[in-house]
Design a protein around this motif. Sequence first.
Motif: not given
Length: 119
Positions: A68-76
């Motif tokens: 989830q953390t990596v996905q949030d960073k990717v979206k940002e």
Amino acid sequence: MGNLARNLQEQHVEQTVQEDRRQIKIRKSWLTPGEKIIGVTFAGLVCFGAIHLISNESKIYDVNKDIQTVQDKVKEQQKENSDLQVQVSDLSNYQRIYEKAKEMGLQVNENNVKVVQGK
């Protein structure tokens, strides 16, 4: 009277024998030692399995949290990239480039201009 004494003595002997029988009763366990060992082993295996299951669930939770953390960073990063792409489009506008060239003192020589088609 001898008969009466004998009857009393027999009753007294019968009472002591009955009391002795009550005291001599052997209590048997409802589980044999082998069954106890099997039960303890089974309980140990159940506890081990429960601990193993909980630890695996904990590891899965940690991995999902990292995902989830990596996905949030990717979206940002995707949002930032799209914002920068819009900024590049705005800054590469022909009219803006022409105005900046004029500010710097450059002049357009129509004979020396080549038209390049973009994407």
